[in-house]
Each structure stands twice: as C-alpha cells, then as structure tokens.
Design a protein around this motif. Sequence first.
Motif, PDB file in Angstrom:
ATOM      1  N   ASP A  16       2.929  -8.004   8.886  1.00 26.07           N
ATOM      2  CA  ASP A  16       2.721  -6.642   8.385  1.00 26.07           C
ATOM      3  C   ASP A  16       3.981  -5.821   8.608  1.00 26.07           C
ATOM      4  O   ASP A  16       4.565  -5.873   9.691  1.00 26.07           O
ATOM      5  CB  ASP A  16       1.544  -5.981   9.111  1.00 26.07           C
ATOM      6  N   LEU A  17       4.356  -5.098   7.578  1.00 25.77           N
ATOM      7  CA  LEU A  17       5.525  -4.226   7.668  1.00 25.77           C
ATOM      8  C   LEU A  17       5.093  -2.797   7.410  1.00 25.77           C
ATOM      9  O   LEU A  17       4.374  -2.526   6.435  1.00 25.77           O
ATOM     10  CB  LEU A  17       6.505  -4.610   6.559  1.00 25.77           C
ATOM     11  N   ALA A  18       5.542  -1.877   8.260  1.00 27.32           N
ATOM     12  CA  ALA A  18       5.158  -0.476   8.048  1.00 27.32           C
ATOM     13  C   ALA A  18       6.369   0.430   8.185  1.00 27.32           C
ATOM     14  O   ALA A  18       7.295   0.132   8.944  1.00 27.32           O
ATOM     15  CB  ALA A  18       4.090  -0.082   9.051  1.00 27.32           C
ATOM     16  N   THR A  19       6.344   1.507   7.438  1.00 27.53           N
ATOM     17  CA  THR A  19       7.356   2.543   7.603  1.00 27.53           C
ATOM     18  C   THR A  19       7.010   3.318   8.870  1.00 27.53           C
ATOM     19  O   THR A  19       5.853   3.706   9.054  1.00 27.53           O
ATOM     20  CB  THR A  19       7.297   3.492   6.387  1.00 27.53           C
ATOM     21  N   ALA A  20       7.981   3.521   9.735  1.00 28.22           N
ATOM     22  CA  ALA A  20       7.716   4.302  10.963  1.00 28.22           C
ATOM     23  C   ALA A  20       7.132   5.639  10.549  1.00 28.22           C
ATOM     24  O   ALA A  20       7.617   6.282   9.609  1.00 28.22           O
ATOM     25  CB  ALA A  20       9.014   4.505  11.734  1.00 28.22           C
ATOM     26  N   ARG A  21       6.044   6.051  11.218  1.00 27.11           N
ATOM     27  CA  ARG A  21       5.395   7.291  10.811  1.00 27.11           C
ATOM     28  C   ARG A  21       4.824   8.059  11.990  1.00 27.11           C
ATOM     29  O   ARG A  21       4.546   7.493  13.050  1.00 27.11           O
ATOM     30  CB  ARG A  21       4.281   6.999   9.811  1.00 27.11           C
ATOM     31  N   SER A  22       4.667   9.341  11.783  1.00 23.23           N
ATOM     32  CA  SER A  22       4.005  10.153  12.805  1.00 23.23           C
ATOM     33  C   SER A  22       2.658  10.566  12.251  1.00 23.23           C
ATOM     34  O   SER A  22       2.439  10.565  11.039  1.00 23.23           O
ATOM     35  CB  SER A  22       4.848  11.370  13.148  1.00 23.23           C
ATOM     36  N   HIS A  36       0.864  -1.190   0.000  1.00 26.86           N
ATOM     37  CA  HIS A  36       0.000   0.000   0.000  1.00 26.86           C
ATOM     38  C   HIS A  36       0.893   1.230   0.000  1.00 26.86           C
ATOM     39  O   HIS A  36       1.196   1.774   1.070  1.00 26.86           O
ATOM     40  CB  HIS A  36      -0.908  -0.001   1.231  1.00 26.86           C
ATOM     41  N   PRO A  37       1.310   1.640  -1.206  1.00 24.50           N
ATOM     42  CA  PRO A  37       2.264   2.755  -1.286  1.00 24.50           C
ATOM     43  C   PRO A  37       1.778   4.019  -0.576  1.00 24.50           C
ATOM     44  O   PRO A  37       2.570   4.732   0.027  1.00 24.50           O
ATOM     45  CB  PRO A  37       2.375   2.996  -2.805  1.00 24.50           C
ATOM     46  N   ARG A  38       0.470   4.246  -0.568  1.00 21.29           N
ATOM     47  CA  ARG A  38      -0.047   5.462   0.079  1.00 21.29           C
ATOM     48  C   ARG A  38       0.271   5.496   1.568  1.00 21.29           C
ATOM     49  O   ARG A  38       0.490   6.543   2.152  1.00 21.29           O
ATOM     50  CB  ARG A  38      -1.579   5.512  -0.099  1.00 21.29           C
ATOM     51  N   PHE A  39       0.267   4.318   2.182  1.00 21.55           N
ATOM     52  CA  PHE A  39       0.530   4.266   3.618  1.00 21.55           C
ATOM     53  C   PHE A  39       1.950   3.795   3.934  1.00 21.55           C
ATOM     54  O   PHE A  39       2.332   3.713   5.095  1.00 21.55           O
ATOM     55  CB  PHE A  39      -0.469   3.313   4.305  1.00 21.55           C
ATOM     56  N   GLY A  40       2.692   3.430   2.891  1.00 23.96           N
ATOM     57  CA  GLY A  40       4.046   2.921   3.131  1.00 23.96           C
ATOM     58  C   GLY A  40       4.036   1.611   3.885  1.00 23.96           C
ATOM     59  O   GLY A  40       4.882   1.363   4.741  1.00 23.96           O
ATOM     60  N   THR A  41       3.051   0.747   3.568  1.00 24.10           N
ATOM     61  CA  THR A  41       2.973  -0.535   4.279  1.00 24.10           C
ATOM     62  C   THR A  41       2.963  -1.711   3.296  1.00 24.10           C
ATOM     63  O   THR A  41       2.634  -1.538   2.118  1.00 24.10           O
ATOM     64  CB  THR A  41       1.688  -0.634   5.133  1.00 24.10           C
TER      65      THR A  41
END
Length: 439
Positions: A98-104, A82-87
């Motif tokens: 599930d892998l996610a880009t650390a985000r604020s 999900h490029p929009r969420f960086g996941t």
Amino acid sequence: MTETINLANKIEKQLPAELVNFMQVAGEVAQSRGQSLYLVGGVVRDLLLGRANFDLDLVVEGNAIELAQQLIEIKQGKITTHPRFGTAKLQWNKWSVDLATARSETYVKPGALPRVKPSSLNSDLFRRDFTINTMAIHLNPGQYGELIDPHEGIADLEHKLIRVLHEKSFTDDATRIWRGLRYEQRLNFQLETNTLQLLKRDVTMLDTISSDRIRYEMECVLQEERPEKVFRRAGELNVLQSLDPALKGNGWLAEKFKLARQLTSPNLPPFGLYLSLLAYRLTEEESEHLISRLRLSKSVTQTLRDTMAIKTQLQALADPVLNPSGIYRLLHGYLPSAITANSLAGDSNVACQHIQLFLNKYRYVKPVLNGNDLIEMGIAPGPRIKEILQLLHEARLDGKVTTKQDEEELVEGVGKGRGKSPSKGRIKRGAAPFNPLTK
Ligand code: ATP
Ligand code: MG
C-alpha cells in the motif's frame, strides 16, 4: 543528540528478498522524483519485535498515485488507485504493497471520519494510534534503513507499553480502544497508565462509532490468535459491555473459543461461529440488539438467530432415546455454524453427542429413490410424493431401510397399507408411520 538507528540489516533478514528489492527500487524512484519515501506502521513495529509481517505500508511526501504508476511500470503487476484518499495498492502474485500520500487529519466530530490533507511524514505519523505504530523507516538511497521515531515508539516497545499520542486520541476515534486492546493482548504488552485512564474516561465514546466500523473491529479481534484474551480484557474495562451490557468475556468464553479453534484447525473459526459463542448467553432480545448494533450481514445474522433457536431445542435434544430421525427433525434447516455453536456451548453431553451425529452423519443421509422413481412406481404426482420421500428419508435415518429394495418395499407397503385408496399406490394424507417424537 540521539544516535540514528539503521534497520537495513533487519529488513534484509526478515523480509522476503523480492520485497526488499522492491523497496530499494521504490526509494530510488522516489528520490529521482524529488520525493521522500518511508516504510511505516505495523511492519516497522514488527521488524523491531522480530515478528513476521509482510504487509508493507509505504508513505511518500508527495503524490503517491503517480509514484505507484511509475513503480508498476518497473515491476509489472496490478494497480488500484483511490484518488480521493491519494492512495494506491500494488499487487503481484504473492505480495501487495500500500502506498499513501503523507497526510494530516482533523477530526471535526468525535467518531466521524476525519478531514485529510496532504502533509509531511511527521503529521502523517501524528495522526496514528499508538507510539509503537508511529515509527517509519527511510527508504531513499543515502538514508535507506534509518529509523524515524518522533514519539519514542522504540522505548515503548522496550517497556512493552501501548501509549496514545495525545489525550484526545480516543475521543477522536474510539475504534482505537479496541485496537489498543488487540495490541496489548497480542503482544503481551500493557496499556500505559495515562492511556488506561483515558481509555476508561472515553469508553462511552464507543457509542459514537458507526455499526460498520465497530463490526470491522470485531472482525479484526476475531482474526487474532487468541481473541478471548481481548474479550476478557474488554470485559474488565467495560468495553465489551458497550456492545451489549450482558456480554461477558470470562473463562467460559475462553474455553468455548479454544474448542472452536480445535474444531476448525488449521483454519480459524468462521466469524459467525465465534460471534454465536460470544452471544450464546444472551437472551433473544439482547442477541437482536447485538445484531443491529453490529449491522451484521444476512448470513451472520441468520447464524446468530439459528443458534438461539437451536438453544431452545436443547432439552429435546438431550433425550437419550431420541432416534436419528428425531435428531434430524430438530436440527435440519439450521446453518452448520449455529449447530456447531450449540454443540460447543450447550451443557448437555447427550445433546452434544446428538448434534455431533447430525453434523457428521445424519445430515448426509439420503434415500436412493427420488420423486420420479415414486411416480414410476405408480404414486400420483402431488404432495404425497413429498410425504413419502420424507418417510423414506426417516426410515433411512433410523436404519429401517438400507437398500434400494427395502425402500421399494416400504413404498409399496405404505401404498398397500392404505390399500383402500381408489387409485393404486396412493397413500392417504396424514400417514406418518414413523414418528420419532411419538415413539
Ligand atoms: P496489524 O498487525 O493489526 O495489521 P497494523 O499496525 O498494521 O497492525 P493496520 O490496521 O494495518 O495496523 O493499520 C496500519 C497503520 O495505520 C497502523 O500501524 C496505525 O499506524 C495506523 N492506523 C490504523 N488504524 C488507525 C486508527 N483508527 N487511528 C490511528 N491510526 C490508525
Ligand atoms: Mg496491517
């Protein structure tokens, strides 16, 4: 300085070897890319509590999608990004990660979805709901297994407390109110005093949450082992009433939910059944309000409406001399979950027995003869066929016919009974020899 806690042993003991191995490899790959990788959220909490949880959530300080793509080359499986969420989600036969880009996150408006931007692990943890969910475990070689606990989650685990990270937490996202109650009841924890005050202050913020998000929260509550505990607590805190003011989460509901689980065990009761029990004591109008507040799917909406409709038939169903075809007439065409809801929630034993008979027996009863057979027997095609089939069906239900021959005789008898009809075998409109309701 606080000492570092290392959870490598717990990981090794509690998680399946395949997942442990994957995490080690993932940590090495992240390291080679110059990134830091962490295990975060519920699984860390549950590792510390010794509760089974294999839903791995990984957070990387860096591009999660690129890392995921590299990992799926090493351990072949399915990848969804999900490029929009960086996941990204990686899936194998038995497991998914599930892998996610650390985000604020920043909340522009209460209840709305937040604005997100890539960030550090610490900011990623700070956007989370409760301290017990804000712990992370380092996965890079060298630091593998180290616990990161910026909000003193481990102390709250020890004291069995559910605590928000800051005082705007429930205003930012009031779904956390339902989440908090779920954790409190599931883990037998308590809402920490200040968190409880904030929750009471912010209960009205639940109105800022969209139907779809509230419905999702209900689905999560109803996946819990004992959802009645969550509803009881929600009732005490006026959270349940925000769904509909007439809802009650008391002992009646607990008893019905338990019965529902006994009935569907080992599976959980379907969403529509649980919800019908929750809504059972509402008026039709209140139930419609709940349907639109939760924007329920067509089938769940139908279950609730059928439940309400059957409720109005309960008095008729409680007649002790009602025969099988009479029971059938009152119940057929309604969804099974709605019928079950009434058998669990209705307060007449007789009605309940009749409903059980319908569910276990009568709904499967069918005559042997079909429309073609009737035509072959000389009945003219048309609406009469349907009427005679219904007649046969009712005779079957009431045990007046038990064999094919009985059925044929009945058809002939009915034909002869109306023998003055010009065409042989025709049956006059309106003939209804077996009417259980006018017995
Ligand atoms: P469960 O055992 O119920 O799945 P979980 O902790 O894994 O619990 P998830 O709903 O799977 O919960 O979410 C994963 C993590 O994401 C949570 O641990 C929490 O840190 C964070 N999270 C989820 N929903 C929210 C929210 N509405 N607000 C803040 N953080 C959230
Ligand atoms: Mg989870």
